[in-house]
Design a protein around this motif. Structure first.
Motif, mmCIF file in Angstrom:
data_model
loop_
_atom_site.group_PDB
_atom_site.id
_atom_site.type_symbol
_atom_site.label_atom_id
_atom_site.label_comp_id
_atom_site.label_asym_id
_atom_site.label_seq_id
_atom_site.Cartn_x
_atom_site.Cartn_y
_atom_site.Cartn_z
ATOM 1 N N ALA A 159 68.212 14.997 42.237
ATOM 2 C CA ALA A 159 68.067 13.394 42.115
ATOM 3 C C ALA A 159 68.371 12.861 43.761
ATOM 4 C CB ALA A 159 69.251 12.900 41.028
ATOM 5 N N PHE A 160 68.169 11.483 43.537
ATOM 6 C CA PHE A 160 68.423 10.802 44.843
ATOM 7 C C PHE A 160 69.163 9.786 44.642
ATOM 8 C CE2 PHE A 160 63.941 12.509 44.566
ATOM 9 C CZ PHE A 160 63.993 13.173 45.665
ATOM 10 N N LEU A 161 70.137 9.444 45.800
ATOM 11 C CA LEU A 161 71.013 8.159 45.739
ATOM 12 C C LEU A 161 70.525 7.308 46.749
ATOM 13 C CD1 LEU A 161 73.743 6.872 45.077
ATOM 14 C CD2 LEU A 161 74.884 8.436 46.680
ATOM 15 N N LEU A 162 70.343 6.230 46.532
ATOM 16 C CA LEU A 162 69.630 5.296 47.716
ATOM 17 C C LEU A 162 70.183 3.999 47.596
ATOM 18 C CD1 LEU A 162 65.855 5.870 46.737
ATOM 19 C CD2 LEU A 162 67.114 7.152 48.197
ATOM 20 N N GLY A 163 70.190 3.343 48.724
ATOM 21 C CA GLY A 163 70.703 1.838 48.840
ATOM 22 C C GLY A 163 69.429 1.095 48.271
#
Length: 205
Positions: A57-61
């Motif tokens: 998964a991705f964690l993005l601003g």
């Protein structure tokens, strides 16, 4: 449980702002956007493909999420780990202003309780929870010891201005180098894992 990994492009003087294009991020009057473009080649692409192949998964601003949302849906390829992963894997957006993310699957994490939200997401995932770009978020995560591994792609260029990955006042932290390579155009790719607080002494004693 997933590991939280951070992959970041930086210059020799540590600038991480707007590597991809002139209009990517002009905040604070930054005029040097797109500095990574002259160094994009097969060696760098191979490493990035390897990284995205490990994503769960991705964690993005918010800003990076919106930049990606404006590009990747129009360049989709299910067989490409980068495009396929970004368009199909879960995305978690750290924001206090975004309410209804249009590029899914995406979930907005409560900015008021971000640390506990990230821990909850990590507990529920396998593979890597990956952060790409997202300068302010990256600094926030590093300041709280939440990053398990950093991939630094150091480009052979100095800018003298721009947002830096490690700002003044950050935590003194020691890292272990776990992998390293250099691309044909001179981009150094280093992978580090934090080992705790930095230690100090006198050289030669």
């Amino acid at each position: 449980m997933a590991e939280l990994t951070l992959t970041t492009f930086v210059t020799l003087d540590g600038v991480m702002q707007a590597p991809g294009g002139p209009d990517e991020d002009r905040s604070d009057g930054f005029e040097y956007g797109g500095w990574a473009a002259p160094y994009v080649e097969e060696g760098m692409g191979e490493f990035i493909t390897e990284v995205f192949g490990r994503a769960g998964a991705f964690l993005l601003g918010r800003k990076t999420y919106e930049i990606f949302a404006g590009y990747w849906p129009e360049h989709d390829d299910p067989a490409d780990p980068v495009a396929g992963g970004l368009n199909r894997l879960p995305k978690y957006v750290a924001s206090t202003t975004l309410e209804e993310p249009a590029w899914g699957p995406a979930t907005v994490l409560d900015g008021e309780h971000l640390q506990s939200e990230i821990v909850r997401v990590k507990d529920a995932l396998d593979g890597e929870l990956q952060v790409h770009g997202s300068g302010q978020l990256a600094q926030w995560l590093l300041a709280r010891d939440l990053v398990d591994e950093i991939n630094l792609l150091v480009f052979p260029v100095v800018l003298g201005a721009g947002r830096r990955l490690f700002p003044t006042g950050g935590l003194p932290t020691a890292y272990e180098l776990t992998a390293s390579r250099t691309t044909p155009v001179g981009t150094a790719v280093h992978t580090y894992r934090p080992t705790g607080r930095a230690s100090f002494g006198t050289v030669g004693s």
